[in-house]
Scaffold this motif. Structure first.
Motif, mmCIF file in Angstrom:
data_model
loop_
_atom_site.group_PDB
_atom_site.id
_atom_site.type_symbol
_atom_site.label_atom_id
_atom_site.label_comp_id
_atom_site.label_asym_id
_atom_site.label_seq_id
_atom_site.Cartn_x
_atom_site.Cartn_y
_atom_site.Cartn_z
ATOM 1 N N ILE A 244 0.846 -1.201 0.000
ATOM 2 C CA ILE A 244 0.000 0.000 0.000
ATOM 3 C C ILE A 244 0.880 1.249 0.000
ATOM 4 C CG2 ILE A 244 -1.662 1.348 1.342
ATOM 5 C CD1 ILE A 244 -2.796 -1.323 2.364
ATOM 6 N N VAL A 245 1.904 1.235 0.845
ATOM 7 C CA VAL A 245 2.805 2.380 0.965
ATOM 8 C C VAL A 245 3.579 2.597 -0.346
ATOM 9 C CG1 VAL A 245 4.878 3.197 2.135
ATOM 10 C CG2 VAL A 245 3.027 2.188 3.468
ATOM 11 N N VAL A 246 4.063 1.514 -0.948
ATOM 12 C CA VAL A 246 4.795 1.606 -2.217
ATOM 13 C C VAL A 246 3.915 2.195 -3.311
ATOM 14 C CG1 VAL A 246 5.821 0.231 -4.086
ATOM 15 C CG2 VAL A 246 6.446 -0.233 -1.724
ATOM 16 N N THR A 247 2.677 1.730 -3.394
ATOM 17 C CA THR A 247 1.753 2.221 -4.419
ATOM 18 C C THR A 247 1.475 3.709 -4.248
ATOM 19 O OG1 THR A 247 0.694 0.041 -4.518
ATOM 20 C CG2 THR A 247 -0.528 1.889 -5.436
ATOM 21 N N CYS A 248 1.244 4.130 -3.012
ATOM 22 C CA CYS A 248 0.928 5.537 -2.743
ATOM 23 C C CYS A 248 2.081 6.459 -3.116
ATOM 24 C CB CYS A 248 0.586 5.734 -1.261
ATOM 25 S SG CYS A 248 -0.975 4.993 -0.785
ATOM 26 N N TYR A 249 3.313 5.972 -2.967
ATOM 27 C CA TYR A 249 4.453 6.834 -3.285
ATOM 28 C C TYR A 249 4.794 6.827 -4.766
ATOM 29 C CZ TYR A 249 9.051 8.858 -3.620
ATOM 30 O OH TYR A 249 10.099 9.658 -4.007
ATOM 31 N N TYR A 250 4.872 5.648 -5.368
ATOM 32 C CA TYR A 250 5.410 5.551 -6.722
ATOM 33 C C TYR A 250 4.439 6.017 -7.804
ATOM 34 C CZ TYR A 250 9.848 3.336 -5.600
ATOM 35 O OH TYR A 250 11.116 3.095 -5.155
ATOM 36 N N CYS A 251 3.137 5.914 -7.582
ATOM 37 C CA CYS A 251 2.172 6.308 -8.624
ATOM 38 C C CYS A 251 2.333 7.769 -9.058
ATOM 39 C CB CYS A 251 0.748 6.033 -8.154
ATOM 40 S SG CYS A 251 0.278 4.298 -8.323
ATOM 41 N N PRO A 252 2.264 8.755 -8.133
ATOM 42 C CA PRO A 252 2.452 10.144 -8.580
ATOM 43 C C PRO A 252 3.863 10.424 -9.073
ATOM 44 C CG PRO A 252 2.274 10.032 -6.182
ATOM 45 C CD PRO A 252 1.907 8.679 -6.699
ATOM 46 N N VAL A 253 4.859 9.719 -8.518
ATOM 47 C CA VAL A 253 6.241 9.926 -8.963
ATOM 48 C C VAL A 253 6.411 9.483 -10.405
ATOM 49 C CG1 VAL A 253 8.630 9.162 -8.655
ATOM 50 C CG2 VAL A 253 7.260 9.790 -6.669
ATOM 51 N N PHE A 254 5.838 8.331 -10.766
ATOM 52 C CA PHE A 254 5.943 7.843 -12.140
ATOM 53 C C PHE A 254 5.222 8.780 -13.108
ATOM 54 C CE2 PHE A 254 7.014 3.411 -10.674
ATOM 55 C CZ PHE A 254 8.234 3.379 -11.334
ATOM 56 N N VAL A 255 4.061 9.241 -12.715
ATOM 57 C CA VAL A 255 3.304 10.150 -13.586
ATOM 58 C C VAL A 255 4.114 11.419 -13.846
ATOM 59 C CG1 VAL A 255 1.249 11.595 -13.755
ATOM 60 C CG2 VAL A 255 1.066 9.251 -12.907
ATOM 61 N N ARG A 256 4.686 11.981 -12.786
ATOM 62 C CA ARG A 256 5.403 13.248 -12.910
ATOM 63 C C ARG A 256 6.776 13.103 -13.578
ATOM 64 N NH1 ARG A 256 6.464 14.228 -7.946
ATOM 65 N NH2 ARG A 256 8.722 14.375 -7.953
ATOM 66 N N SER A 257 7.532 12.102 -13.157
ATOM 67 C CA SER A 257 8.921 11.994 -13.600
ATOM 68 C C SER A 257 9.098 11.257 -14.920
ATOM 69 C CB SER A 257 9.750 11.279 -12.515
ATOM 70 O OG SER A 257 9.704 11.980 -11.315
ATOM 71 N N ILE A 258 8.279 10.260 -15.164
ATOM 72 C CA ILE A 258 8.458 9.448 -16.368
ATOM 73 C C ILE A 258 7.601 9.958 -17.520
ATOM 74 C CG2 ILE A 258 8.343 7.127 -17.323
ATOM 75 C CD1 ILE A 258 10.466 7.491 -15.156
ATOM 76 N N LEU A 259 6.300 10.111 -17.288
ATOM 77 C CA LEU A 259 5.412 10.499 -18.379
ATOM 78 C C LEU A 259 5.742 11.880 -18.936
ATOM 79 C CD1 LEU A 259 1.936 9.149 -17.206
ATOM 80 C CD2 LEU A 259 3.602 8.073 -18.707
ATOM 81 N N THR A 260 6.118 12.816 -18.047
ATOM 82 C CA THR A 260 6.448 14.156 -18.531
ATOM 83 C C THR A 260 7.686 14.147 -19.418
ATOM 84 O OG1 THR A 260 7.625 14.562 -16.455
ATOM 85 C CG2 THR A 260 5.378 15.371 -16.610
ATOM 86 N N GLY A 277 0.819 16.306 -3.816
ATOM 87 C CA GLY A 277 0.282 15.003 -3.431
ATOM 88 C C GLY A 277 1.356 13.982 -3.141
ATOM 89 N N SER A 278 2.486 14.067 -3.868
ATOM 90 C CA SER A 278 3.548 13.068 -3.699
ATOM 91 C C SER A 278 4.265 13.199 -2.366
ATOM 92 C CB SER A 278 4.562 13.174 -4.846
ATOM 93 O OG SER A 278 5.310 14.373 -4.759
ATOM 94 N N PHE A 279 4.312 14.428 -1.792
ATOM 95 C CA PHE A 279 5.005 14.542 -0.505
ATOM 96 C C PHE A 279 4.068 14.807 0.677
ATOM 97 C CE2 PHE A 279 5.435 18.991 -2.040
ATOM 98 C CZ PHE A 279 4.923 19.677 -0.953
ATOM 99 N N LEU A 280 2.777 14.984 0.411
ATOM 100 C CA LEU A 280 1.808 15.083 1.513
ATOM 101 C C LEU A 280 1.061 13.772 1.727
ATOM 102 C CD1 LEU A 280 0.039 18.578 1.240
ATOM 103 C CD2 LEU A 280 1.646 17.794 2.985
#
Length: 308
Positions: A244-260, A277-280
């Motif tokens: 659960i913790v891994v999913t909550c962190y990596y989802c916004p990170v992947f969207v921001r860092s990879i897709l962009t 959202g990624s750090f709150l």
């Protein structure tokens, strides 16, 4: 005239990332509420683990370390955003801005490293349950955690090392706080070169940490398949919190860092929303997940409120 000749001496930056927000007070109150709740939840988690000797085990040391990382990560930028939105103070001095950027990047890197070592901990617990405390002692866990912090500091220092020598032509930050892209855009240099360089570093860290977590869970799934039904249930419960913790962190990170980096265009508001959202999100969710799903901590909380 060259860009170098038009550089200015910057003593403070103006935060312009919230200029388009229509109700800054409401947004500020929401961020403040989430920050305070997440901060207190992580502090409580740490205090439970520190003061209960029964919880002085590798898994709880790693949970405690994650809580410390969460506090650093969310505290790096939240107070500045709250001050900008609620108090209307939208300036920050040069040195505090650099410190904020370093703390934010350190928190982001450490979040990935902490989750990776926790995946390794779960792999050992599932694959070697009878030798787990022989392989992963408290001393080894502390040493490993210390090494991770050194690695994290070195990686975060790369951001500072590439930024500090550059002259500045602007003093207005396009984004919500002092993050690396916002500061690079205030310099007189071509930002693409620095964005690409840092993107490579971020991709390497993301790739290796996420791949390590995935490989750990592939191995865990293999061991679960050859286990009894009761063991499967226990293993699933043990690993679900971490997933659960891994999913909550990596989802916004992947969207921001990879897709962009693949050409997906995000508006300023969308980008700020993803970053916030990624750090709150994780610092708020992580302690709640571990408090509710870790029976020892849950028992301590229940005992505290039912003691009298």
């Amino acid at each position: 005239m060259s860009l170098q000749n038009t550089s200015i001496k910057v003593t403070e930056f103006i935060i312009g990332g919230f200029d388009a927000v229509k109700v800054p007070m409401a947004v500020g109150v929401v961020i403040l509420t989430v920050y305070v709740v997440g901060f207190l939840a992580n502090v409580i988690n740490i205090l439970f683990i520190v003061y209960d000797k029964k919880l002085h085990k590798p898994m709880y040391i790693l949970i405690c370390n994650l809580a410390i990382v969460d506090i650093l990560y969310t505290s790096s930028a939240s107070p500045t955003m709250v001050r900008t939105l609620i108090a209307g103070v939208n300036t920050i001095s040069y040195v505090p801005c650099l410190i904020q950027m370093f703390a934010f990047n350190l928190g982001a890197v450490m979040e990935m490293l902490a989750l990776s070592v926790m995946a390794f901990d779960r792999l050992l617990a599932v694959s070697c349950p009878f030798h787990y405390h022989i392989y992963l002692t408290n001393a080894r866990t502390l040493v490993l955690t210390f090494i991770l912090w050194i690695v994290g500091c070195c990686l975060a220092a790369v951001f500072l090392a590439t930024l500090i020598p550059l002259p500045h032509c602007y003093s207005v930050l396009k984004y919500a706080f002092c993050d690396y892209p916002a500061l690079i855009r205030t310099t007189c240099s071509d930002p693409e070169y620095y964005f690409n360089t840092i993107a490579i570093i971020i991709f390497i860290v993301l790739f290796f940490t996420f791949s390590f977590i995935c490989l750990s869970y592939f191995a865990i799934i293999f061991f679960v398949k050859v286990s009894s039904s009761s063991d499967k249930k226990k293993m699933g419960s043990t690993c679900l919190s971490h997933l659960i913790v891994v999913t909550c962190y990596y989802c916004p990170v992947f969207v921001r860092s990879i897709l962009t980096r693949l050409g997906v265009v995000l508006s300023l508001q969308e980008r700020n929303g993803l970053i916030i959202g990624s750090f709150l999100g994780p610092p708020l969710i992580n302690p709640c997940v571990y408090c509710l799903r870790t029976k020892e901590i849950k028992y301590k909380i229940f005992k505290l409120f039912t003691k009298h």
